[in-house]
Design an enzyme around this catalytic site. Structure first.
Site, PDB file in Angstrom:
ATOM      1  N   ASP A 221       7.959-119.288 135.700  1.00 20.28           N
ATOM      2  CA  ASP A 221       8.424-120.675 135.663  1.00 20.28           C
ATOM      3  C   ASP A 221       8.749-121.214 137.051  1.00 20.28           C
ATOM      4  OD1 ASP A 221       8.221-120.231 132.952  1.00 20.28           O
ATOM      5  OD2 ASP A 221      10.052-121.337 132.476  1.00 20.28           O
TER       6      ASP A 221
ATOM      7  N   SER B  76      15.938-124.819 133.372  1.00 20.75           N
ATOM      8  CA  SER B  76      15.883-123.449 133.841  1.00 20.75           C
ATOM      9  C   SER B  76      17.232-122.803 133.564  1.00 20.75           C
ATOM     10  CB  SER B  76      15.607-123.437 135.344  1.00 20.75           C
ATOM     11  OG  SER B  76      15.996-122.216 135.917  1.00 20.75           O
TER      12      SER B  76
END
EC number: 4.2.1.9
Length: 554
Positions: free
Chosen positions: A78, A468
């Protein structure tokens, strides 16, 4: 054995012939066949070393009398996928990972499986496959990265993201920025804080499907390889005893996982993933459980991104089993659930030791009196929204401010970094949900920009996207229903007042009921052009974040 369907009998002579082309002997045909799912690749820092972990698993399988077979699945980092088109594919990769493993492990009838993931979507994707297949299984991750060091302090990837915002406003000079870039990520492993990857690998321990230390033993430590050998040996024993994942994982297991998540202050993405994993295990899991338990479970581990400690410090303090010992001390741990050790988790936790009282604090001296995550409801989030309570500044626990609306994350980040967001504002980022993105991208850059620009104490952010595990501040994600599904976040206008009350867990648009109803009646969701065949299919099948962003069933 399950693998007998390709090994035994006259009709299986051709199958045996093909297996012998692999070097399999007649003696090995009589042993358990163990599939090892590897997500090794050379582009993810958390996966670059998994080939060595896999070799250790293979050794353990052979030591216990099994025959190992490695097969691959995909993975996305990510961090590297952040802030460009690639992030649209991160969450959708979770479904592909689960599907691909289900396909291979159904096409080849392995007797047992060892799952070797590490990073954000790979671990939950593998856990979903484990629940679906229900074959004797163990999960062993690649382990966390060590923290970097700069100027006498530990740093990590989030330090880098936030330094970019600091550089924009002159708080960080170019030399410092370059030094942080060079030093923050010192080698292999999942990023060093309690971000999504390390949270999910830790919760695998709490669920009873991974070895002790799975979430915290650093990637570069030899102990990780010893654990991998142990995983290979354990799965063969589970095959012999015919103990399957659904014999181990129950609703009580999920309650233990949620309590560990809350006590440690884990990633908001766990709400999404645990819901999806529970569905794969056939367990009815309501995300309201997070909120019910967060009132009982204090936040006792102050780990990055909200505190100074890193995963290596949690490991030194006793790891996840030591955190569960705090739950046990207070009569909260569900002790009777089984584990891959074929022992009850309560008995194993009794053997744990807490080695640092500041890293893992007692309940009567917590960092925060309530757990690290909360579920908010209100007219903006009738199906719920998720917040990392442990990361909310005290002065932002109740906030009313004017909305500044953006239709995607890039727009918002540019506005923040260019100084267009003022103290008191509520940044609203919509059309970033599972369907609307599509792909439910992480909003790490806008949240890091807010922190880096020195606005974390004064600006809130809400989105139907997600964050996140490194995001912190007065930020709320997973707003459901999303804008693309006609959710109320789609009717917010610039200047509308929004009230956020983290204490009461409420999120409301402060307009009259009549105006609210009028806007909802007139609202037509924006339809974005999607330039990917897979993402078009994903957007068609995916459900709300409140349902785990899993696919609709035919």
């Amino acid at each position: 054995m399950r693998s007998d369907v390709i090994k035994k009998g006259l009709e299986r002579v051709p199958h045996r012939s093909l297996l012998k082309a692999l070097g399999i002997t007649d003696d090995e045909m009589r042993r358990p066949f163990i599939g090892i799912v590897s997500s090794w690749n050379e582009i993810i820092p958390g996966h670059v070393h998994l080939d060595k972990v896999v070799e250790a698993v293979k050794a353990g399988v052979r030591m216990a009398g099994g025959v190992p077979f490695v097969f691959p699945t995909i993975g996305i980092c990510d961090g590297i996928a952040m802030d460009h088109r690639g992030m649209k594919f991160s969450l959708p990769s979770r479904e592909l990972i689960a599907d691909s493993i289900e396909i291979v492990a159904s096409g080849f009838p392995f007797d047992g499986l060892v799952f070797v993931p590490n990073c954000d979507k790979i671990t939950p994707g593998m856990m979903m496959a484990m629940g679906r297949l229900n074959i004797p299984s163990v999960l062993i991750s690649g382990g966390p990265m060590l923290a970097g060091r700069y100027n006498g302090r530990d740093i990590d990837l989030i330090t880098v993201f936030e330094a970019v915002g600091g550089y924009k406003v002159g708080k960080v000079d170019e030399e410092t920025l370059k030094a942080i870039e060079d030093l923050a990520c010192p080698g292999a492993g999942s990023c060093a804080g309690l971000f999504t990857a390390n949270t999910m690998n830790s919760l695998a321990e709490a669920l009873g499907i991974a070895p002790r230390g799975n979430g915290t033993v650093p990637a570069v430590h030899a102990k990780r390889l010893r654990m991998a050998k142990e995983a290979g040996m354990l799965v063969v024993e589970l095959v012999k005893r015919d103990v399957k994942p659904r014999d181990i994982v129950t609703l009580d297991s999920f309650m233990n996982a949620v309590m560990v998540d809350l006590a440690t202050g884990g990633s908001t993405n766990t709400v999404l993933h645990l819901k999806a994993i529970a569905e794969s295990f056939g367990i009815d899991f309501d995300i309201k459980l997070f909120d019910e338990l967060s009132r009982k479970i204090p936040h006792i581990c102050n780990i990055s991104p909200v505190g100074p400690y890193h995963i290596q410090d949690l490991d030194d303090a006793g790891g996840i089993y030591a955190v569960m010992k705090r739950l046990q001390e207070n009569g909260l741990l569900k002790e009777d659930v089984m584990t891959i050790y074929l022992r009850k988790i309560g008995d194993l936790v009794r053997e744990a030791k807490i080695l640092n009282e500041d890293v893992i604090r007692p309940f009567d001296n917590p960092y925060h009196k309530e757990g690290g995550l909360g579920i908010l409801f209100g007219n903006l989030a009738p199906e719920g929204a998720v917040a990392k309570l442990s990361g909310v500044p005290e002065k932002m626990m109740h906030h009313v401010g004017p909305a500044v609306v953006f239709e995607d994350g890039e727009e918002a980040t540019k506005a923040i970094l260019s100084g267009k967001i003022k103290k008191g504002d509520v940044v609203v980022i919509r059309y970033e949900g599972p369907k609307g993105g599509p792909g439910m991208r992480e909003m790490l850059s806008p949240t890091s920009a807010i922190v880096g620009m020195g606005l974390a104490e004064d600006v809130a952010l809400i989105t139907d996207g997600r964050f996140s595990g490194g995001s912190h501040g007065a930020v709320i994600g997973h707003v459901s229903p999303e804008a693309a599904e006609g959710g109320p976040i789609g009717i917010v206008k610039d200047g509308d007042l929004i009230e956020i009350d983290f204490e009461k867990r409420t999120l409301n648009l402060l307009i009259s009921d009549e105006e609210f109803e009028r806007r909802m009646k007139e609202f037509t969701p924006l339809v974005k052009e999607v330039d990917s065949d897979y993402l078009r299919r994903y957007a068609f099948f995916v459900q709300s974040a409140s349902k785990g962003a899993i696919f609709r069933k035919p």
